[in-house]
Design an enzyme around this catalytic site. Structure first.
Site, PDB file in Angstrom:
ATOM      1  N   HIS A  63     -13.725  74.954  79.642  1.00 21.29           N
ATOM      2  CA  HIS A  63     -13.951  76.164  80.428  1.00 21.29           C
ATOM      3  C   HIS A  63     -14.952  77.090  79.751  1.00 21.29           C
ATOM      4  CE1 HIS A  63     -11.637  78.649  77.613  1.00 21.29           C
ATOM      5  NE2 HIS A  63     -10.762  77.643  77.568  1.00 21.29           N
ATOM      6  N   GLU A 149      -3.699  74.020  79.088  1.00 22.51           N
ATOM      7  CA  GLU A 149      -3.831  74.298  77.661  1.00 22.51           C
ATOM      8  C   GLU A 149      -2.493  74.060  76.950  1.00 22.51           C
ATOM      9  OE1 GLU A 149      -5.161  74.386  74.858  1.00 22.51           O
ATOM     10  OE2 GLU A 149      -6.439  76.174  74.919  1.00 22.51           O
TER      11      GLU A 149
END
Length: 304
Positions: A63, A149
């Site tokens: 990201h 994550e």
């Protein structure tokens, strides 16, 4: 009461009096001669077709820069999954999209994205390089919570995290489990599960396989996907540094084996001082034999 008995049959057959299950078993026994070789040939043909149809590339993307990357204190008040991209992160996502579009052109693509807000925002920026292609059916988008994550334990106390990180380094970064969170080993297990799901998706006959797959996730997740697929050892994994924001790692398909290797000149930082760019050949998937213990694409094929 009426009872109906249905006789087992071996599929569609010529009109004749059935002799029941015994007839089926006799036919199976007669077919036994050479049937092993025939079955093996069918499996080989099926595997060859799967290998041809697999995507040319799998592209892993981290990201863009998020609020948490510039201010660690934000983790005390904002859930990790809700962190937004910064202005810089949004620009990084658009640039990454341009790089990916240049790489794959008008080829079809399946985008798979972590459920976190910052990864979805990154994908939105990437897709700006693909205007109108969704209407043409050139790309599809899927979300997967398996790509999230590592969980560090709900809200984080900024004054406590330095001590926690010091303890993690002492214990082992791969094995250390955060309170109310996950260890790297936990994330590795769901990355392995993701690769299994991806393998079944790619080789499923019911859908037309995409020519490329782009996976938008997180730095640690990217490393652990590679660890699971290329069968890295723990000490090898711990020498691979997190990619930069919107850094891309590209796998290319070996047309002969249907398995994937890292493309040349990847920007992967390796070594204790983060100064070695080239990974050891074994970690790149080069000459990766069918007996490798890694998970996922190619490893579930029958031997041919």
């Amino acid at each position: 009461f009426f009872f109906f008995f249905f006789q087992a049959e071996d599929g569609i057959r010529d009109a004749q009096e059935s002799r029941g299950l015994g007839d089926v078993y006799k036919r199976q026994k007669l077919m036994g001669v050479g049937s092993d070789e025939w079955c093996l040939d069918v499996k080989r043909r099926a595997n060859a077709e799967k290998k041809r149809n697999r995507p040319k590339r799998i592209i892993l993307v981290r990201h863009g820069e998020s609020q948490g990357n510039v201010d660690r204190n934000v983790y005390a008040t904002v859930p990790d999954h809700a962190l937004l991209l910064t202005d810089k992160g949004r620009h990084q996502a658009v640039d990454a999209g341009s790089q990916i579009r240049e790489m794959i052109g008008d080829e079809s693509c399946l985008f798979i994205v972590s459920q976190y807000t910052r990864t979805k925002e990154t994908l939105a920026g990437i897709l700006q390089a693909f205007p109108g292609q969704d209407e043409e059916g050139k790309y599809r988008v899927r979300c997967s919570s398996l790509l999230r994550e590592q969980e560090f334990g709900n809200f984080q106390e900024p004054d406590q995290m330095p001590a926690v990180m010091k303890e993690r380094n002492k214990y082992g970064r791969f094995w250390y489990r955060f309170s109310n969170g996950e260890s790297g080993a936990d994330v590795h297990e769901r990355c392995s599960e993701f690769l299994g799901v991806l393998h079944r998706e790619i080789d499923r006959r019911a859908t037309t396989p995409a020519e490329n797959i782009v996976i938008v996730s997180h730095g640690l997740t990217m490393r652990l996907i590679c660890m699971a697929y290329f069968n890295w050892e723990v000490d090898e994994f711990e020498q691979v540094w997190n990619p930069d924001n919107c850094e891309t790692w590209v796998w290319e398909k070996d047309p002969e084996t249907g398995k994937y290797v890292f493309a040349d000149n990847q920007p992967i930082k390796f070594g204790p001082l983060r100064d070695q760019i080239a990974l050891p050949e074994r970690m790149l998937g080069v000459n990766r034999g069918s007996s490798a213990a890694g998970h996922g694409l190619g490893d579930l094929d029958c031997e041919d």
